[in-house]
Scaffold this motif. Structure first.
Motif, PDB file in Angstrom:
ATOM      1  N   ASP A   1       1.053  -1.739   0.324  1.00 31.63           N
ATOM      2  CA  ASP A   1      -0.141   0.280  -0.151  1.00 31.63           C
ATOM      3  C   ASP A   1       0.561   1.249  -0.136  1.00 31.63           C
ATOM      4  O   ASP A   1       1.146   1.271   0.899  1.00 31.63           O
ATOM      5  CB  ASP A   1      -0.755   0.224   1.185  1.00 31.63           C
TER       6      ASP A   1
ATOM      7  N   ARG B   1       0.219   4.388  -0.358  1.00 25.22           N
ATOM      8  CA  ARG B   1      -0.492   5.278   0.274  1.00 25.22           C
ATOM      9  C   ARG B   1      -0.741   5.654   1.610  1.00 25.22           C
ATOM     10  O   ARG B   1      -0.999   6.391   2.386  1.00 25.22           O
ATOM     11  CB  ARG B   1      -2.124   5.261  -0.481  1.00 25.22           C
TER      12      ARG B   1
ATOM     13  N   ALA C   1       1.115   3.951  -8.691  1.00 25.69           N
ATOM     14  CA  ALA C   1      -0.095   3.000  -8.441  1.00 25.69           C
ATOM     15  C   ALA C   1      -0.238   1.998  -9.711  1.00 25.69           C
ATOM     16  O   ALA C   1       1.008   2.258 -10.596  1.00 25.69           O
ATOM     17  CB  ALA C   1      -1.010   3.815  -9.364  1.00 25.69           C
ATOM     18  N   ARG C   2      -0.444   0.567  -9.290  1.00 25.42           N
ATOM     19  CA  ARG C   2      -0.120  -0.485 -10.295  1.00 25.42           C
ATOM     20  C   ARG C   2      -1.077  -0.014 -11.266  1.00 25.42           C
ATOM     21  O   ARG C   2      -2.497  -0.583 -10.866  1.00 25.42           O
ATOM     22  CB  ARG C   2       0.280  -1.974  -9.669  1.00 25.42           C
ATOM     23  N   VAL C   3      -1.414  -0.126 -12.395  1.00 21.76           N
ATOM     24  CA  VAL C   3      -2.366  -0.340 -13.197  1.00 21.76           C
ATOM     25  C   VAL C   3      -2.777  -1.221 -14.485  1.00 21.76           C
ATOM     26  O   VAL C   3      -1.728  -2.523 -14.897  1.00 21.76           O
ATOM     27  CB  VAL C   3      -2.100   0.914 -14.446  1.00 21.76           C
TER      28      VAL C   3
END
Length: 184
Positions: free
Chosen positions: A47, A49, A84-86
């Motif tokens: 995470d 974030r 971010a993982r996209v």
């Protein structure tokens, strides 16, 4: 321990940006990681974030200590960034491919710069074996992939040959809480 009336700090520290076009600042040798550092890395990989407060609570250190450790991991180059993982298909990049390249000897730096500028390039590696470079790209469709390979990549003078391997299905093996990453 929660502080009342205070917004949680959600921004991990970052390294100072370098001047545009300048070489990245030299990174000092990494210091050995202890168990708390490895726990912090696992949390942030799962995470990115996570707040400093949350990280501190989960590894049982003060917020100041967690902040200092994360900052040191950034400064040492252990943490290269936060992102971010996209899901590329859901983001309109439905065609993915690994492209292998054979390049002129000693041209790696020049080729790398040109590959980095390609739309959809997400990973570039200098490798050993039957080819020299492995490139992962994501494009909107096969037509865009064809254009990228035949027009852009094969027009790089130092590229001797390419081979394109279409990706039919991907599984992201990024860290998850139920499968923590192994760190040194």
């Amino acid at each position: 321990m929660a502080d009342r009336g205070e917004e949680p700090d959600r921004t991990p520290p970052t390294a100072a940006p370098s001047a545009a076009g300048a070489e990245p600042a030299p990174v000092p040798p990494a210091r050995p990681l202890d168990a708390i550092d490895r726990d912090i890395l696992r949390i942030l990989q799962t995470d990115g974030r996570a707040s400093i407060r949350s990280v501190a609570e989960r590894v049982h250190v003060s917020r100041a200590n967690a902040y200092a450790r994360i900052n040191r991991l950034v400064e040492d180059g252990v943490i290269r960034g936060f992102g971010a993982r996209v899901d590329h298909e859901r983001a309109g990049q439905g065609a993915s491919a690994y492209i292998t390249l054979k390049i002129v000897q000693n041209s790696w730096r020049t080729v790398r710069e040109q590959l980095q500028a390609l739309p959809g390039a997400t990973h570039i590696a200098l490798v050993s074996g039957d080819f020299d470079v492995l490139l992962l790209v994501h494009t909107p469709d096969n037509r865009a992939l064809r254009e990228l390979v035949l027009t852009r990549i094969q027009s790089i003078p130092e590229v001797l040959s390419t081979r394109t391997l279409l990706v039919f299905e991907e599984t992201d093996l990024g860290p998850r809480p139920d499968r923590p990453a192994e760190l040194a």
